[in-house]
Design a protein around this motif. Sequence first.
Motif, PDB file in Angstrom:
ATOM      1  N   ALA A  80      -7.611  -9.921  -6.443  1.00 27.88           N
ATOM      2  CA  ALA A  80      -5.926  -9.912  -6.860  1.00 27.88           C
ATOM      3  C   ALA A  80      -5.539  -8.511  -7.015  1.00 27.88           C
ATOM      4  N   ASN A  81      -6.091  -8.223  -8.231  1.00 28.61           N
ATOM      5  CA  ASN A  81      -5.676  -7.017  -9.385  1.00 28.61           C
ATOM      6  C   ASN A  81      -5.827  -5.421  -7.665  1.00 28.61           C
ATOM      7  N   TRP A  82      -7.099  -5.865  -7.237  1.00 27.47           N
ATOM      8  CA  TRP A  82      -7.086  -4.534  -6.481  1.00 27.47           C
ATOM      9  C   TRP A  82      -6.371  -4.547  -5.289  1.00 27.47           C
ATOM     10  N   LEU A  83      -6.126  -6.028  -4.923  1.00 23.85           N
ATOM     11  CA  LEU A  83      -5.556  -6.237  -3.643  1.00 23.85           C
ATOM     12  C   LEU A  83      -3.883  -5.561  -3.868  1.00 23.85           C
ATOM     13  N   ALA A  84      -2.628  -5.934  -5.113  1.00 17.66           N
ATOM     14  CA  ALA A  84      -1.910  -5.488  -5.542  1.00 17.66           C
ATOM     15  C   ALA A  84      -1.909  -3.752  -6.283  1.00 17.66           C
ATOM     16  N   ASN A  85      -2.624  -3.046  -6.607  1.00 24.43           N
ATOM     17  CA  ASN A  85      -3.035  -2.034  -6.479  1.00 24.43           C
ATOM     18  C   ASN A  85      -3.358  -1.705  -5.604  1.00 24.43           C
ATOM     19  N   THR A  86      -3.526  -1.769  -4.146  1.00 25.31           N
ATOM     20  CA  THR A  86      -3.576  -1.240  -3.432  1.00 25.31           C
ATOM     21  C   THR A  86      -2.506  -0.902  -2.360  1.00 25.31           C
ATOM     22  N   LEU A  87      -1.478  -2.369  -2.547  1.00 23.14           N
ATOM     23  CA  LEU A  87      -0.402  -2.519  -2.227  1.00 23.14           C
ATOM     24  C   LEU A  87       0.727  -1.023  -2.556  1.00 23.14           C
ATOM     25  N   LEU A 131      -0.223  -3.778   4.449  1.00 19.53           N
ATOM     26  CA  LEU A 131       0.699  -4.333   3.580  1.00 19.53           C
ATOM     27  C   LEU A 131       0.866  -5.911   4.593  1.00 19.53           C
ATOM     28  N   TRP A 132       1.382  -6.072   5.732  1.00 19.16           N
ATOM     29  CA  TRP A 132       1.225  -7.540   6.424  1.00 19.16           C
ATOM     30  C   TRP A 132      -0.308  -8.459   6.030  1.00 19.16           C
ATOM     31  N   VAL A 133      -1.229  -7.580   6.352  1.00 18.93           N
ATOM     32  CA  VAL A 133      -2.518  -8.615   5.716  1.00 18.93           C
ATOM     33  C   VAL A 133      -2.733  -8.886   3.876  1.00 18.93           C
ATOM     34  N   ILE A 134      -2.507  -8.360   3.639  1.00 20.11           N
ATOM     35  CA  ILE A 134      -2.344  -8.245   1.977  1.00 20.11           C
ATOM     36  C   ILE A 134      -1.319  -8.954   1.511  1.00 20.11           C
ATOM     37  N   ASN A 135      -0.068  -9.038   2.161  1.00 20.85           N
ATOM     38  CA  ASN A 135       1.141  -9.767   1.601  1.00 20.85           C
ATOM     39  C   ASN A 135       0.283 -11.216   2.076  1.00 20.85           C
ATOM     40  N   LEU A 136      -0.178 -11.394   3.090  1.00 20.44           N
ATOM     41  CA  LEU A 136      -0.896 -12.476   3.339  1.00 20.44           C
ATOM     42  C   LEU A 136      -1.595 -13.014   2.224  1.00 20.44           C
ATOM     43  N   VAL A 137      -2.738 -12.532   2.351  1.00 17.15           N
ATOM     44  CA  VAL A 137      -3.780 -12.840   1.608  1.00 17.15           C
ATOM     45  C   VAL A 137      -3.507 -13.471   0.320  1.00 17.15           C
ATOM     46  N   LEU A 138      -2.184 -13.016  -1.063  1.00 15.92           N
ATOM     47  CA  LEU A 138      -1.795 -12.962  -1.776  1.00 15.92           C
ATOM     48  C   LEU A 138      -0.836 -14.209  -1.865  1.00 15.92           C
ATOM     49  N   THR A 139      -0.039 -14.722  -0.716  1.00 21.49           N
ATOM     50  CA  THR A 139       0.645 -15.377  -0.409  1.00 21.49           C
ATOM     51  C   THR A 139      -0.682 -16.806  -0.641  1.00 21.49           C
ATOM     52  N   ILE A 140      -1.370 -16.186  -0.070  1.00 21.05           N
ATOM     53  CA  ILE A 140      -2.367 -17.766   0.193  1.00 21.05           C
ATOM     54  C   ILE A 140      -3.347 -18.248  -1.220  1.00 21.05           C
ATOM     55  N   ALA A 141      -3.274 -17.134  -1.902  1.00 24.38           N
ATOM     56  CA  ALA A 141      -3.524 -17.566  -3.576  1.00 24.38           C
ATOM     57  C   ALA A 141      -2.499 -18.036  -4.349  1.00 24.38           C
ATOM     58  N   ILE A 142      -1.372 -17.239  -4.073  1.00 29.81           N
ATOM     59  CA  ILE A 142      -0.502 -18.445  -4.708  1.00 29.81           C
ATOM     60  C   ILE A 142      -0.196 -19.643  -4.715  1.00 29.81           C
ATOM     61  N   LEU A 143      -0.483 -19.574  -3.058  1.00 32.76           N
ATOM     62  CA  LEU A 143      -0.217 -21.278  -2.301  1.00 32.76           C
ATOM     63  C   LEU A 143      -1.517 -22.400  -3.851  1.00 32.76           C
ATOM     64  N   VAL A 165       6.697 -14.991   6.225  1.00 31.03           N
ATOM     65  CA  VAL A 165       7.748 -15.065   7.289  1.00 31.03           C
ATOM     66  C   VAL A 165       9.159 -13.885   7.654  1.00 31.03           C
ATOM     67  N   GLY A 166       9.992 -13.819   6.442  1.00 29.56           N
ATOM     68  CA  GLY A 166      10.513 -12.286   6.336  1.00 29.56           C
ATOM     69  C   GLY A 166       9.510 -11.114   6.820  1.00 29.56           C
ATOM     70  N   ILE A 167       8.549 -10.861   6.217  1.00 30.37           N
ATOM     71  CA  ILE A 167       8.054 -10.082   6.903  1.00 30.37           C
ATOM     72  C   ILE A 167       7.671  -9.499   7.889  1.00 30.37           C
ATOM     73  N   SER A 168       7.609 -11.090   8.333  1.00 34.49           N
ATOM     74  CA  SER A 168       6.727 -10.956   9.088  1.00 34.49           C
ATOM     75  C   SER A 168       8.031 -10.741  11.228  1.00 34.49           C
ATOM     76  N   LEU A 169       9.080 -11.237  10.614  1.00 32.41           N
ATOM     77  CA  LEU A 169      10.493 -10.809  11.425  1.00 32.41           C
ATOM     78  C   LEU A 169      10.292  -9.332  11.812  1.00 32.41           C
ATOM     79  N   ALA A 170       9.745  -8.489  11.264  1.00 32.98           N
ATOM     80  CA  ALA A 170       9.874  -7.323  11.632  1.00 32.98           C
ATOM     81  C   ALA A 170       9.327  -6.645  12.560  1.00 32.98           C
ATOM     82  N   VAL A 171       8.324  -8.111  13.345  1.00 34.23           N
ATOM     83  CA  VAL A 171       7.703  -7.581  14.814  1.00 34.23           C
ATOM     84  C   VAL A 171       9.224  -7.615  15.550  1.00 34.23           C
ATOM     85  N   LEU A 172       9.561  -8.313  15.829  1.00 31.36           N
ATOM     86  CA  LEU A 172      10.578  -8.282  16.551  1.00 31.36           C
ATOM     87  C   LEU A 172      11.713  -6.998  16.823  1.00 31.36           C
ATOM     88  N   MET A 173      11.638  -6.330  15.975  1.00 31.59           N
ATOM     89  CA  MET A 173      12.225  -4.608  16.000  1.00 31.59           C
ATOM     90  C   MET A 173      11.795  -4.230  16.683  1.00 31.59           C
TER      91      MET A 173
END
Length: 324
Positions: A80-87, A131-143, A165-173
């Motif tokens: 998680a620390n490595w992923l956060a650093n990548t973010l 960013l979306w992929v890393i955020n998804l992995v961290l979100t799964i960890a939080i669950l 969901v909010g990040i994913s809504l950017a696809v609509l733009m």
Amino acid sequence: MTILTDLRERTRTWHRGSYRLAQAFAVITVLCVLAMLIDQRTLNGAPLWAKPFKFAVSAALYFFTWSWLVSLLPKFRRTANWLANTLVVIFAAEYVLVVFQTVRVRASHFNAETSLDNTIFQVMGGMIAMLWVINLVLTIAILFTRLPDRATTWAARIGAVLGMVGISLAVLMNGPTPEQQAALDATGTSTMIGAHTVGLPDGGPGLPILGWSTVGGDLRIPHFLGLHALQALPLLALALGVLAARYPRLRDGLVRTRLVLVAGAGYAGLLALLTWQALRGQSIVAPDGQTLTAFALLLAGVAVSGLIAIGRPSTDRELEASPR
């Protein structure tokens, strides 16, 4: 102990990279305000430095929250620390590109007018995908993370999911508008591909600083709301904990958890409502009867559910089976 010293002590174990970047963006936010006061040029009808300002505010909140959440993970902390650093690295690089385009007085998003503009936006698109992929992995960890306080646990879980969901809504733009598609079909080129506004071109009248359209639908609104559920819901859980000292009913952890779950459902409903409104090309400041009716029903549902959550007694069975 001063407030600053207390803050340092509380954040001592937080993820350092995210925390430092959040601090940096807090400073950048102030600098952007000064830039808007000094440099009053506009871009597409909005203050030139409004976009860097909005990005800085969102980034400060986003990275401050993830710095806290990553520190709570009982397992996979190193990953998680490595992923956060990548973010941190990716977002910092993206922000540099946003500022670079601002200095050039060029749109940073959807801009395909020149090869350089198009390359910058394509690079930013790749960064956002990462960013979306890393955020998804961290979100799964939080669950799968449990905190001592159940209300905060569920606030973090629901907030992280709604943030995705909010990040994913950017696809609509990102898709071309009908006008842009017509230009692509006719000439093979379009100066812009994608838009925030639905029903009208970007750059029309908008709310001060925020820029959200006051004459058409604007997909930035649900995008922003969803992204910051990760701050809103944990703050609610924190506020309920503080209010528990004054209101005895809130000292029951199950009551606070119920209220967080109700708030999470209401937040999700509002996110869906604002997305529906934007996709219909309707301005946030000019809701029609359907939107107002849906909002009234949502508000009533949340209010009634909140009252039931407070008034309902906590049984022994419910305490044993309560979510953790």
